[in-house]
Design a protein around this motif. Structure first.
Motif, PDB file in Angstrom:
ATOM      1  N   ILE A   1      54.742  51.865  97.242  1.00 46.22           N
ATOM      2  CA  ILE A   1      55.016  52.153  95.829  1.00 46.22           C
ATOM      3  C   ILE A   1      53.991  53.168  95.312  1.00 46.22           C
ATOM      4  O   ILE A   1      54.328  54.095  94.585  1.00 46.22           O
ATOM      5  CB  ILE A   1      54.998  50.862  94.992  1.00 46.22           C
ATOM      6  CG1 ILE A   1      56.145  49.939  95.420  1.00 46.22           C
ATOM      7  CG2 ILE A   1      55.113  51.188  93.500  1.00 46.22           C
ATOM      8  CD1 ILE A   1      56.120  48.559  94.774  1.00 46.22           C
ATOM      9  N   ALA A   2      52.733  52.996  95.718  1.00 45.82           N
ATOM     10  CA  ALA A   2      51.703  53.940  95.285  1.00 45.82           C
ATOM     11  C   ALA A   2      52.021  55.347  95.783  1.00 45.82           C
ATOM     12  O   ALA A   2      51.927  56.313  95.025  1.00 45.82           O
ATOM     13  CB  ALA A   2      50.326  53.488  95.789  1.00 45.82           C
TER      14      ALA A   2
ATOM     15  N   ALA B   1      54.832  56.616  96.433  1.00 44.53           N
ATOM     16  CA  ALA B   1      56.003  57.146  95.721  1.00 44.53           C
ATOM     17  C   ALA B   1      55.606  57.774  94.381  1.00 44.53           C
ATOM     18  O   ALA B   1      56.387  58.517  93.781  1.00 44.53           O
ATOM     19  CB  ALA B   1      57.032  56.047  95.507  1.00 44.53           C
ATOM     20  N   GLN B   2      54.413  57.493  93.888  1.00 48.42           N
ATOM     21  CA  GLN B   2      53.975  58.074  92.616  1.00 48.42           C
ATOM     22  C   GLN B   2      53.424  59.494  92.794  1.00 48.42           C
ATOM     23  O   GLN B   2      53.252  60.218  91.825  1.00 48.42           O
ATOM     24  CB  GLN B   2      52.932  57.188  91.925  1.00 48.42           C
ATOM     25  CG  GLN B   2      53.368  55.741  91.763  1.00 48.42           C
ATOM     26  CD  GLN B   2      54.812  55.600  91.297  1.00 48.42           C
ATOM     27  OE1 GLN B   2      55.214  56.224  90.323  1.00 48.42           O
ATOM     28  NE2 GLN B   2      55.608  54.806  92.008  1.00 48.42           N
TER      29      GLN B   2
ATOM     30  N   ILE C   1      63.618  42.019  89.914  1.00 48.74           N
ATOM     31  CA  ILE C   1      62.801  42.928  90.735  1.00 48.74           C
ATOM     32  C   ILE C   1      61.577  43.400  89.932  1.00 48.74           C
ATOM     33  O   ILE C   1      60.458  43.431  90.447  1.00 48.74           O
ATOM     34  CB  ILE C   1      63.646  44.125  91.232  1.00 48.74           C
ATOM     35  CG1 ILE C   1      64.736  43.641  92.200  1.00 48.74           C
ATOM     36  CG2 ILE C   1      62.761  45.175  91.910  1.00 48.74           C
ATOM     37  CD1 ILE C   1      65.681  44.734  92.702  1.00 48.74           C
ATOM     38  N   GLY C   2      61.768  43.743  88.659  1.00 45.63           N
ATOM     39  CA  GLY C   2      60.651  44.175  87.826  1.00 45.63           C
ATOM     40  C   GLY C   2      59.580  43.097  87.695  1.00 45.63           C
ATOM     41  O   GLY C   2      58.379  43.379  87.760  1.00 45.63           O
TER      42      GLY C   2
ATOM     43  N   ARG D   1      52.753  47.595  98.559  1.00 39.79           N
ATOM     44  CA  ARG D   1      51.967  48.169  97.460  1.00 39.79           C
ATOM     45  C   ARG D   1      51.637  49.631  97.741  1.00 39.79           C
ATOM     46  O   ARG D   1      51.746  50.489  96.858  1.00 39.79           O
ATOM     47  CB  ARG D   1      50.657  47.384  97.275  1.00 39.79           C
ATOM     48  CG  ARG D   1      50.856  46.007  96.676  1.00 39.79           C
ATOM     49  CD  ARG D   1      49.555  45.224  96.636  1.00 39.79           C
ATOM     50  NE  ARG D   1      48.565  45.845  95.752  1.00 39.79           N
ATOM     51  CZ  ARG D   1      47.367  45.341  95.509  1.00 39.79           C
ATOM     52  NH1 ARG D   1      46.987  44.214  96.103  1.00 39.79           N
ATOM     53  NH2 ARG D   1      46.534  45.939  94.688  1.00 39.79           N
TER      54      ARG D   1
ATOM     55  N   LEU E   1      51.921  44.360  91.846  1.00 38.83           N
ATOM     56  CA  LEU E   1      51.087  45.532  91.565  1.00 38.83           C
ATOM     57  C   LEU E   1      49.866  45.192  90.720  1.00 38.83           C
ATOM     58  O   LEU E   1      48.905  45.962  90.670  1.00 38.83           O
ATOM     59  CB  LEU E   1      51.916  46.628  90.881  1.00 38.83           C
ATOM     60  CG  LEU E   1      53.075  47.171  91.732  1.00 38.83           C
ATOM     61  CD1 LEU E   1      53.948  48.107  90.917  1.00 38.83           C
ATOM     62  CD2 LEU E   1      52.565  47.865  92.990  1.00 38.83           C
ATOM     63  N   SER E   2      49.895  44.053  90.040  1.00 41.12           N
ATOM     64  CA  SER E   2      48.692  43.628  89.326  1.00 41.12           C
ATOM     65  C   SER E   2      48.001  42.491  90.079  1.00 41.12           C
ATOM     66  O   SER E   2      47.100  41.845  89.546  1.00 41.12           O
ATOM     67  CB  SER E   2      49.019  43.242  87.878  1.00 41.12           C
ATOM     68  OG  SER E   2      50.009  42.250  87.833  1.00 41.12           O
ATOM     69  N   ASP E   3      48.409  42.283  91.333  1.00 41.40           N
ATOM     70  CA  ASP E   3      47.761  41.314  92.215  1.00 41.40           C
ATOM     71  C   ASP E   3      47.674  39.921  91.579  1.00 41.40           C
ATOM     72  O   ASP E   3      46.621  39.288  91.600  1.00 41.40           O
ATOM     73  CB  ASP E   3      46.360  41.822  92.600  1.00 41.40           C
ATOM     74  CG  ASP E   3      45.815  41.101  93.837  1.00 41.40           C
ATOM     75  OD1 ASP E   3      46.616  40.578  94.623  1.00 41.40           O
ATOM     76  OD2 ASP E   3      44.580  41.045  93.995  1.00 41.40           O
TER      77      ASP E   3
ATOM     78  N   LEU F   1      65.534  50.484  97.126  1.00 46.16           N
ATOM     79  CA  LEU F   1      65.962  49.666  95.977  1.00 46.16           C
ATOM     80  C   LEU F   1      67.447  49.311  96.028  1.00 46.16           C
ATOM     81  O   LEU F   1      67.788  48.138  95.790  1.00 46.16           O
ATOM     82  CB  LEU F   1      65.598  50.366  94.658  1.00 46.16           C
ATOM     83  CG  LEU F   1      64.190  50.081  94.140  1.00 46.16           C
ATOM     84  CD1 LEU F   1      63.888  50.917  92.907  1.00 46.16           C
ATOM     85  CD2 LEU F   1      63.996  48.592  93.826  1.00 46.16           C
TER      86      LEU F   1
ATOM     87  N   ARG G   1      63.524  54.862  95.862  1.00 42.63           N
ATOM     88  CA  ARG G   1      64.538  54.737  94.805  1.00 42.63           C
ATOM     89  C   ARG G   1      65.959  54.771  95.348  1.00 42.63           C
ATOM     90  O   ARG G   1      66.819  54.010  94.911  1.00 42.63           O
ATOM     91  CB  ARG G   1      64.347  55.881  93.804  1.00 42.63           C
ATOM     92  CG  ARG G   1      65.324  55.858  92.647  1.00 42.63           C
ATOM     93  CD  ARG G   1      65.150  57.093  91.785  1.00 42.63           C
ATOM     94  NE  ARG G   1      65.287  58.292  92.597  1.00 42.63           N
ATOM     95  CZ  ARG G   1      64.791  59.491  92.259  1.00 42.63           C
ATOM     96  NH1 ARG G   1      64.115  59.636  91.136  1.00 42.63           N
ATOM     97  NH2 ARG G   1      64.966  60.535  93.051  1.00 42.63           N
TER      98      ARG G   1
ATOM     99  N   TRP H   1      57.653  43.044  90.993  1.00 47.59           N
ATOM    100  CA  TRP H   1      56.797  44.238  91.125  1.00 47.59           C
ATOM    101  C   TRP H   1      55.563  44.119  90.233  1.00 47.59           C
ATOM    102  O   TRP H   1      54.456  44.435  90.656  1.00 47.59           O
ATOM    103  CB  TRP H   1      57.582  45.498  90.754  1.00 47.59           C
ATOM    104  CG  TRP H   1      58.459  46.035  91.829  1.00 47.59           C
ATOM    105  CD1 TRP H   1      59.144  45.313  92.764  1.00 47.59           C
ATOM    106  CD2 TRP H   1      58.749  47.415  92.089  1.00 47.59           C
ATOM    107  NE1 TRP H   1      59.860  46.165  93.575  1.00 47.59           N
ATOM    108  CE2 TRP H   1      59.640  47.453  93.188  1.00 47.59           C
ATOM    109  CE3 TRP H   1      58.369  48.620  91.497  1.00 47.59           C
ATOM    110  CZ2 TRP H   1      60.142  48.660  93.703  1.00 47.59           C
ATOM    111  CZ3 TRP H   1      58.865  49.818  92.007  1.00 47.59           C
ATOM    112  CH2 TRP H   1      59.730  49.827  93.108  1.00 47.59           C
ATOM    113  N   LEU H   2      55.757  43.690  88.998  1.00 45.65           N
ATOM    114  CA  LEU H   2      54.623  43.567  88.079  1.00 45.65           C
ATOM    115  C   LEU H   2      53.560  42.645  88.667  1.00 45.65           C
ATOM    116  O   LEU H   2      52.357  42.942  88.616  1.00 45.65           O
ATOM    117  CB  LEU H   2      55.097  43.045  86.719  1.00 45.65           C
ATOM    118  CG  LEU H   2      54.000  42.799  85.679  1.00 45.65           C
ATOM    119  CD1 LEU H   2      53.302  44.102  85.289  1.00 45.65           C
ATOM    120  CD2 LEU H   2      54.581  42.125  84.429  1.00 45.65           C
TER     121      LEU H   2
ATOM    122  N   LEU I   1      59.139  58.728  96.974  1.00 42.20           N
ATOM    123  CA  LEU I   1      59.872  58.268  95.787  1.00 42.20           C
ATOM    124  C   LEU I   1      61.364  58.180  96.084  1.00 42.20           C
ATOM    125  O   LEU I   1      62.014  57.188  95.753  1.00 42.20           O
ATOM    126  CB  LEU I   1      59.632  59.224  94.613  1.00 42.20           C
ATOM    127  CG  LEU I   1      60.457  58.939  93.346  1.00 42.20           C
ATOM    128  CD1 LEU I   1      60.090  57.587  92.751  1.00 42.20           C
ATOM    129  CD2 LEU I   1      60.250  60.048  92.307  1.00 42.20           C
TER     130      LEU I   1
END
Lengths: 202, 202
Positions: free
Chosen positions: B117-118, B120-121, B168-169, B114, B176-178, B135, B131, B172-173, B127
């Motif tokens: 990913i954070a 990478a923003q 993968i999406g 987590r 990232l939303s625990d 990935l 990427r 991740w969802l 990033l």
């Protein structure tokens, strides 16, 4: 925005019920500040100064910075994006995805949303705002496209929530890995998978 | 880990080619430091001290902190997780997802990923590591399950990459939303959507 002095606005915002003028002034100030300075340069203090509002008022209406940012982001999105109604779920998703990725690429909202997801990984209040407020709202918005598809017999109604979840995950993955090119054939392939409509069907 | 003194390891790591012993010592030190202090308390300096390695050596082998973290995360994942082979894609995905979410919940790796990913923003190097390195490697790993499904005739080979992307999406969802509860029926529903196998088929 109405022509009221900062003092007027400050006075009128007293109380737990939101005053629409003060709320609009705060959202406008927050949006402008984000556009100028990005997420990192955003502060409730500066929003309060620009909107002529008291910090306590802002915190009464938005418990955390993340809550305010989510409302700004949602208002921006609503003003830039409309749900398409093309007659088929796959082509609705193709149109919506291309518009959404363009919105993320071409306005500050993409960076703002990325920063919001990032903050949710380290701050409980931001995680809660994202998970318990933002995501249910987005799910409800997007459901309309999928409900119409279910009414047309394209997908079972029992699969709407799971398919919307797949669609949100697809978009997040592309946003967070900064792969938002307008590649219509690639987006169409995934739109067809999410809507259960293989190529050839229209 | 071999019994070498820090001085030995430092000597043996000179050169662009990685010395396996020094590499293992660095990865071990990085993993221990992450387990103790989390992502926020992680520093190349402290890894170098614990591994008896020079900072220049570490930076020669891992250009950024994110690159090193990705290798630590990938090694942890490889030691905790194996690709299932249940004979059907949907049940492979069900088994793999439950194992992956458990790995994220029950080890420090979930928080580490987590945080990665954070980062990478806000950081270009992170990033790019995420990427362009992480990935594609994950895509290649996961492809095996989908390739077997294509060989069995469950999905067209031309849809493998898009379906892996959806998968993968989805993960991740939830990360990232625990929302990583082991809800087997909900996971199975999505596993069936991603594998194109409606309920009832086994």
């Amino acid at each position: 925005m109405p022509e009221t002095s900062p003092a007027d606005r400050r006075r009128s915002s007293i109380g737990a019920r939101r005053n629409p003028d003060a709320e609009a002034a705060i959202l406008t100030a927050a949006r402008a500040l984000l556009a100028e300075r990005g997420y990192a340069g955003f502060s409730i203090e500066e929003v309060a100064r620009r909107a002529g509002a008291g910090k306590p008022t802002i915190y009464r209406w938005w418990a955390t910075k993340a809550d305010l940012l989510i409302d700004v982001y949602a208002a921006e999105k609503a003003s830039h994006m409309a749900l398409p109604d093309t007659g088929a779920l796959w082509s609705d998703l193709l149109a919506y995805t291309r518009a959404l990725w363009g919105f993320w690429r071409d306005t500050p909202s993409g960076s703002i949303f990325r920063a919001l997801i990032a903050e949710a990984q380290t701050t409980d209040a931001a995680l809660s705002a994202l998970r318990d407020k933002f995501l249910p709202d987005r799910l409800r918005d997007l459901c309309h496209m999928f409900e119409r598809a279910a009414e047309r017999g394209e997908i079972p109604a029992s699969e709407i929530d799971d398919r919307v979840g797949l669609y949100i995950g697809f978009n997040w993955l592309h946003l967070l890995s900064d792969r938002l090119a307008d590649d219509a054939p690639a987006i169409e392939r995934t739109a067809r998978l999410i809507s259960g409509q293989p190529p050839g069907r229209t």
